[in-house]
Design a protein around this motif. Structure first.
Motif, short mmCIF file in Angstrom:
data_model
loop_
_atom_site.label_atom_id
_atom_site.label_comp_id
_atom_site.label_asym_id
_atom_site.label_seq_id
_atom_site.Cartn_x
_atom_site.Cartn_y
_atom_site.Cartn_z
N GLN A 279 0.86 -1.18 0.00
CA GLN A 279 0.00 0.00 0.00
C GLN A 279 0.90 1.24 0.00
N VAL A 281 2.57 4.92 0.26
CA VAL A 281 2.56 6.03 1.20
C VAL A 281 3.02 7.27 0.42
N TRP A 289 4.78 9.11 -4.44
CA TRP A 289 4.96 7.89 -3.66
C TRP A 289 6.32 7.94 -2.99
N ALA A 292 6.09 2.47 0.68
CA ALA A 292 4.95 1.58 0.74
C ALA A 292 5.04 0.73 2.00
N GLU A 293 3.88 0.45 2.57
CA GLU A 293 3.81 -0.49 3.69
C GLU A 293 3.58 -1.89 3.13
N LYS A 435 2.50 6.61 13.56
CA LYS A 435 1.47 6.35 12.57
C LYS A 435 0.11 6.53 13.25
N GLU A 471 -2.85 7.16 8.61
CA GLU A 471 -3.39 5.98 7.93
C GLU A 471 -4.89 6.16 7.68
N GLN A 491 -1.54 7.81 3.89
CA GLN A 491 -1.70 6.44 3.37
C GLN A 491 -3.18 6.08 3.47
N TYR A 495 -5.54 7.07 -2.14
CA TYR A 495 -4.38 7.01 -3.03
C TYR A 495 -4.24 5.64 -3.70
#
Length: 528
Positions: A279, A281, A289, A292-293, A435, A471, A491, A495
């Motif tokens: 996913q 970020v 971008w 990514a997680e 987060k 998030e 995130q 997106y």
């Protein structure tokens, strides 16, 4: 715990197999016992039939002796031989009467003296024995007639059928027996039948006399084997039931163990079924971008894609999350490394870890192996701490975090504001990012209290000089509010949703070149 939301079939093979396995030794044992019982019954029947044959032969031996003694008198006047006929009856317990015939006519009897009755040799089996259903004196009462003679004259001796019935009824009262002579046979019912004796349902045996033309047939009824089983083998039958039950329970236990969550997760780990989903970020300002997680997904061969909330908590509870994370990191590195040119320097890759990862220094090797797949500086690995298990500030944990920072690995506190230890973590450990949990982001513009908490978290991160990631961003309102609050990264579904590796690489490659790629990236690295 179940790993899918599907309910198991009511009569699946896993439910039926223990019953089948438990029943199998019982059926095999019953089959062996039935074979043994049939064998024993056959041996008993053979012995009984042989006793009847021997008994009838002894009767016929006496009758034959009497008839042979009278044979020289055949043809002489009845008045001269009557006393001799009666003497043989007296001497032999089995002889009921004696008779003489001449020119195939019975002319003298120990019972009636002078007599006149034709004698047909064809009535006698092999000219010697005749099983009669009575005579004029005792109609309906079985008689065994023995005949001996030559040239149309000779002697006849009769045996009362009661002597035969005694053998049939007393030698084996639980066995079906019959004596057959020619076309007639005598059963334990005391009646003379015509034809062939019926075959016994169990342990049927036939024995022919080697000295006289008769045979004896024996056996048992259809219920005899079960009767013997109940009366003679109750302990063995009970043992079979216990063994069958124990084997069935053992099979059920083994299946439950083999199909348990732990065993299933181990199997999936060996089969590389835990795959990375990404996913993105995005960073503030230009919303490029920035990383990514990496989210773990389970591609089950039968269930399909299994939701993480169905297996991640159990994996953390059982301690299997550590090797699963190690495998996920390796797959992620191997999948991204060939396309590292698609990423800008400092591209963040976030991996979730728990308290289990912090109990030894093995995580250092996993992170080092991960970073070695990429050019220096291309990827920044971020470990996101989850709070489902409490992370204690032990010397090993503190040393681990210190060495991770020395290696360039960053630490993020996941779902900040929802756990009970978030503030303790900030005090005990060196944290790089917070987060914000999506539950606070979702309340932007609708819940004043949650929005105040969100503002407080953002203000706290600023004062502590921590990066912050929001998030669960799903709307433009949430995006714009977070942008005004100078949140570093966002995130959420606004997106991109979590996506498999190939789709992630395609989306990464599709970004405007000015936003993501240095000049001169060869087109052959683009995923197809």
């Amino acid at each position: 715990m179940p790993l899918t939301v599907k309910r198991p079939a009511r009569w699946s093979w896993r439910r039926l197999l223990p019953w089948a396995v438990g029943t199998l030794p019982i059926l095999c044992g019953l089959a062996i016992m039935h074979w043994q019982i049939e064998r024993d019954l056959r041996d008993n029947s053979q012995a009984t039939v042989q006793q009847v044959v021997n008994h009838v032969e002894r009767i016929l031996d006496g009758v034959s002796t009497a008839a042979q003694a009278l044979l020289p008198l055949a043809g002489r006047p009845c008045s001269e031989v009557t006393l001799a006929l009666r003497e043989q009856v007296t001497r032999n317990a089995f002889v009921r009467s004696t008779n003489l015939f001449n020119h195939d006519t019975l002319y003298c009897s120990s019972l009636l003296g002078d007599y006149d009755e034709p004698v047909n040799p064809l009535d006698y089996t092999e000219g010697q024995l005749w099983l009669m259903d009575g005579n004029s004196i005792t109609p309906g009462h079985p008689l065994l007639v023995y005949r001996t003679g030559q040239e149309g004259r000779g002697a006849i001796a009769t045996v009362d059928g009661d002597h035969l019935l005694t053998a049939l009824r007393l030698i084996a009262d639980d066995e079906t027996l019959g004596i057959q002579i020619g076309r007639h046979w005598l059963g334990a019912d005391g009646l003379v039948h015509t034809g062939t004796p019926p075959t016994a349902a169990s342990a049927h045996v036939s024995q022919y006399s080697a000295r006289y033309p008769f045979s004896v047939h024996g056996g048992y009824g259809p219920d005899k084997p079960m009767e013997v089983l109940r009366s003679q083998y109750p302990a063995l039958l009970g043992l079979l039931l216990v063994i069958g039950a124990l084997i069935g329970l053992a099979c059920r236990w083994q299946l439950r163990r083999a199909s348990s969550s732990r065993a299933e997760l181990n199997r999936a780990l060996e089969a590389n079924e835990f795959i990375p989903y990404f996913q993105p970020v995005v960073r503030k300002g230009d919303y490029r971008w920035a990383g990514a997680e990496v989210l773990m997904r389970w591609q089950h061969p039968h269930e399909g894609l299994v939701r993480p909330d169905l297996f991640i908590p159990y994996a953390e509870h059982s301690g299997q999350i550590v090797p699963m994370t190690r495998a996920l990191m390796l797959l992620t590195a191997q999948g991204l490394a060939p396309y590292s040119a698609l990423m800008e320097d400092g591209f963040h890759i976030g991996i979730n870890i728990t308290a289990d990862h912090c109990r030894d220094l093995g995580l250092l090797d996993d992170c080092r192996t991960f970073l070695q797949h990429f050019p220096p500086g291309r990827v920044i690995l971020t470990l996101e701490l989850t709070e489902r298990k409490l992370i204690e500030a032990t010397p090993i944990t503190l040393e681990l975090f210190e060495k991770l920072h020395q290696m360039g690995v960053m630490i993020a506190l996941d779902d900040f504001g929802t756990g009970q230890s978030s503030l303790n973590y900030l005090r005990q450990f060196k944290i790089d990012y917070l987060k914000i949990d999506q539950s606070f982001v979702a309340m932007i513009g609708s819940d004043a209290l949650s929005q105040h908490i969100l503002d407080t978290i953002i203000d706290l991160s600023t004062k502590l000089e921590l990066g912050i990631v929001a998030e669960g961003v799903e709307t433009d309102v949430q995006r714009d509010y977070l942008a005004r609050q100078q949140v570093d990264f966002q995130q959420g579904y606004l997106y991109a949703r979590p996506m498999p590796l190939e789709e992630f690489l395609q989306a990464l490659a599709a970004q405007p070149a000015s936003l993501r790629l240095p000049q001169g990236v060869p087109p052959e690295i683009m995923p197809g």
